[in-house]
Design a protein around this motif. Structure first.
Motif: not given
Length: 255
Positions: A39-41, A37, A77, A44
């Motif tokens: 990493r995904a946040h 979570r 990324d 962004e």
């Protein structure tokens, strides 16, 4: 009196072997879910930084009361997110290698909200930055007429070069070069089967008045055009010299 075997049973026993071992699977699973979570946040944020900075890769550091957070990104990324507390060891909350240990991750996550707030404040610091930047600019002068005149002159020089190449082809052979000096500068014409390949002024690093590629710049044409006539005069003198040499050839008296 007990024997050795009975004494051993009393000392060691088997109760420990029957006690269940607490598993780490639940902790590891929770750690992995949390890391995913984050990493995904953080990804962004990485994409927003890439857009803001105008590049595919880079890094930024954000300070909080508890320490500093460094986010490195590549191709929009996140590459890593590192937390450096004011006391204690750093933690790679996001990494391309192995996930962090549960306890350091938990410590870092208590300050993650402050990191995001610091990032948001960083973005807000750019508010109004471009408000006074002009978006209207002076008209651009056209080079069309200048280029057309440059091309007309170069084409006329090419016609002269082709005429010279035709004479050299007829006298010298299929291909070759003719060179002379004009105003202290070397001029060289190369021909190939009656057509000019190039006319170069100034040696191997000189200016190509005629070439198979792009034409010379207008300032170069202006600088050299006045000497084209002198180059042609030198060529004509060269031809007259050849004619004079041939006039001296004798085939002997008629028999």
């Amino acid at each position: 009196m007990t024997n050795g075997t009975e004494g051993s049973d009393e000392i060691g026993g088997t109760d420990g072997l029957e006690t269940a071992v607490d598993g780490m699977d639940d902790i590891a699973q929770r750690r992995d879910e949390l890391a995913a979570r984050v990493r995904a946040h953080a990804g962004e944020i990485a994409r927003e930084l890439a857009v803001l900075q105008g590049g595919d890769y880079g890094q930024e550091t954000f300070d909080t009361d508890a320490g500093s957070w460094t986010l490195k990104y590549d191709a929009g990324d996140v590459q890593y997110l590192r937390f450096d507390p004011k006391s204690g060891a750093e933690t790679y909350v996001v990494s391309s290698k192995q996930p962090p240990e549960p306890e350091p991750l938990e410590t870092a996550m208590t300050d993650y909200g402050a990191f995001v707030a610091a990032y948001n404040e960083y973005v807000r610091s750019f508010d109004g930055l471009l408000e006074d930047v002009p978006d209207e600019f002076p008209e651009i002068e056209s080079t069309a007429e200048l280029v057309a005149e440059r091309d007309r002159i170069v084409e006329r020089i090419r016609e002269v070069g082709n005429a010279m190449a035709s004479e050299l082809y007829r006298y010298e052979g299929d291909y070759g070069t003719y060179a002379t000096t004009v105003s202290g500068t070397r001029w060289e014409l190369k021909w190939d089967e009656g057509a000019v390949s190039y006319l170069r002024v100034g040696g191997s690093d000189g200016t190509y008045l005629i070439s198979q590629y792009s034409p010379p710049s207008a300032p170069e044409v202006r600088r050299l055009a006045d000497d084209v006539g002198a180059f042609v005069d030198a060529f004509n003198e060269h031809v007259r010299g050849l004619e004079a040499d041939l006039s001296q050839v004798s085939l002997g008296e008629d028999g």
